[in-house]
Design an enzyme around this catalytic site. Structure first.
Site, PDB file in Angstrom:
ATOM      1  N   LYS A   1     -23.054 -25.529  23.222  1.00  0.00           N
ATOM      2  CA  LYS A   1     -21.742 -25.525  22.556  1.00  0.00           C
ATOM      3  C   LYS A   1     -20.959 -26.788  22.891  1.00  0.00           C
ATOM      4  O   LYS A   1     -20.273 -27.337  22.040  1.00  0.00           O
ATOM      5  CB  LYS A   1     -20.939 -24.292  22.985  1.00  0.00           C
ATOM      6  CG  LYS A   1     -21.406 -23.017  22.324  1.00  0.00           C
ATOM      7  CD  LYS A   1     -20.485 -21.870  22.670  1.00  0.00           C
ATOM      8  CE  LYS A   1     -21.004 -20.563  22.113  1.00  0.00           C
ATOM      9  NZ  LYS A   1     -20.332 -19.401  22.673  1.00  0.00           N
TER      10      LYS A   1
ATOM     11  N   LYS B   1     -31.206 -18.655  13.816  1.00  0.00           N
ATOM     12  CA  LYS B   1     -30.804 -17.263  14.024  1.00  0.00           C
ATOM     13  C   LYS B   1     -29.784 -16.870  12.950  1.00  0.00           C
ATOM     14  O   LYS B   1     -28.955 -17.692  12.549  1.00  0.00           O
ATOM     15  CB  LYS B   1     -30.151 -17.181  15.410  1.00  0.00           C
ATOM     16  CG  LYS B   1     -29.709 -15.818  15.834  1.00  0.00           C
ATOM     17  CD  LYS B   1     -29.121 -15.889  17.233  1.00  0.00           C
ATOM     18  CE  LYS B   1     -28.366 -14.614  17.542  1.00  0.00           C
ATOM     19  NZ  LYS B   1     -27.800 -14.577  18.868  1.00  0.00           N
TER      20      LYS B   1
ATOM     21  N   LYS C   1     -23.118 -15.861  10.879  1.00  0.00           N
ATOM     22  CA  LYS C   1     -22.135 -16.072   9.815  1.00  0.00           C
ATOM     23  C   LYS C   1     -21.827 -17.560   9.649  1.00  0.00           C
ATOM     24  O   LYS C   1     -21.708 -18.065   8.543  1.00  0.00           O
ATOM     25  CB  LYS C   1     -20.868 -15.301  10.167  1.00  0.00           C
ATOM     26  CG  LYS C   1     -20.115 -14.858   8.955  1.00  0.00           C
ATOM     27  CD  LYS C   1     -19.037 -13.877   9.320  1.00  0.00           C
ATOM     28  CE  LYS C   1     -19.368 -12.506   8.769  1.00  0.00           C
ATOM     29  NZ  LYS C   1     -18.379 -11.507   9.051  1.00  0.00           N
TER      30      LYS C   1
END
Ligand code: SF4
Length: 337
Positions: free
Chosen positions: A111, A205, A208
């Site tokens: 991240k 994966k 959204k």
């Protein structure tokens, strides 16, 4: 009865990735364990967000969870921010968590690489996770493989707190030291049986943010519009090319939604080029409809009676606040507050 805890971000309506990867399993586990499921808004705000959207997505997530089978009479479902002790315990754990352990976390590395300015919340995210779990002194945590490293950190934090602040028992440890009570259990992973669900693009994966999902409450037409162009075995170019089901995401979705005899038939038809990918996807759409229709029906009932969702969250928060207070009374006492 052992206690389990798991959390999910308020990302709005569930999609079939987080349904198969987590919530379907939770609906089963609620009958076997004392179960606590939390909508973790404080985790969600480590990324930029819109406050109004957060509210709407939290409601949509709560509705999806109940529609997907979480039963407020069997488990506790609640919103993290309604139990302030989560952040209190997270701060306390921050003071005993080695920085190096946090910097080593794979999710932090991934991240933080994507952002120019990295908020400290991304680094401390797994400390809040540890607080979520240990606040309820949960014995087990249903997790996917990608969460095992974070859970290991919770175990490290549990050991560290116990060995620093646990009350002395008056006994000796095997190596001659003073034994302390194990107030916090070391939570064990309960690995989710369904393997990671890939997105319809077959690349990453299902998530959204990648735009490669199927919403759990989508209509049959909506689901078909997404399944039809979905990526399959890239080596099956012509209808007559035999395929390899194991490399195809549609096959893995069959394994999640179709009965075993159908899964066997799919594999056989694929390997022998007995049918085309569209035929295969039509059968998958039927299997999905069998499982998802009752969930959609339940969601419509809950939409018509939103008080049912509100009441479930309120009851869950009340129970969890009580448990959280019990834990924090001990923590504050042992730590000199
Ligand atoms: S036949 Fe089915 S399993 Fe085989 S490649 Fe096509 S969609 Fe995938």
């Amino acid at each position: 009865m052992s206690r389990i805890f798991s959390g999910i971000q308020p990302s709005g309506e569930l999609h079939i990735g987080n349904y198969l990867g987590a919530v379907k399993n939770w609906a089963r586990l609620q009958h076997e364990h004392e179960s606590i499921f939390c909508i973790v808004g404080y985790h969600a705000i480590t990324q930029p967000y819109e406050p109004q959207q957060l509210r709407e997505r939290r409601q949509a997530m709560a509705l999806s969870l109940l529609a997907a089978g979480l039963d407020p009479n069997k488990c506790s479902v609640f919103v993290q921010s309604q139990v302030p002790e989560h952040t209190e315990l997270a701060w306390i754990f921050n003071t005993i968590t080695p920085l190096g352990e946090l910097e080593r976390q794979t999710q932090f590395k991934e991240k933080s690489q994507r952002q120019e300015s990295v908020p400290a919340g991304i680094l401390n995210y797994p400390v809040l996770q540890a607080a979520d779990i240990l606040l309820y002194r949960a014995d087990m945590v249903p997790v996917g493989e990608d969460q095992v490293q974070h859970l290991e950190l919770s175990r490290v934090i549990s050991r560290r707190w116990n060995s620093t602040f646990g009350r002395l028992t008056g006994r000796r440890t095997p190596d001659g030291g003073e034994e302390r009570e194990e107030f916090f259990p070391e939570p064990k992973p309960l690995l989710t049986p369904t393997r990671r669900i890939m997105g319809l693009d077959g690349q990453a994966k299902m998530s959204k943010s990648m735009g490669n999902t199927v919403p759990l409450l989508d209509t049959p037409e909506g689901i078909w519009a997404k399944l039809r162009p979905a990526v399959t075995d890239p080596k099956r170019i012509k209808r007559t090319d035999p395929g390899t089901p194991e490399v195809c995401n549609i096959y893995h979705l069959h394994r999640a939604f179709s009965p075993p005899a159908t899964v066997e038939h799919v594999a056989n038809q694929c390997r022998t080029a007995g049918w085309g990918c569209i035929d295969c996807k039509k059968v998958l759409a039927e299997s999905m409809e069998t499982e998802l229709l009752p969930i959609r029906t339940r969601a419509k009932e809950l939409e018509a009676k939103p008080k049912l969702v509100g009441d479930a969250l309120a009851a869950g928060a009340e129970k969890c606040r009580r448990l959280a207070r019990e834990t924090m009374d001990v923590v504050r006492d042992r730590m000199g507050f």
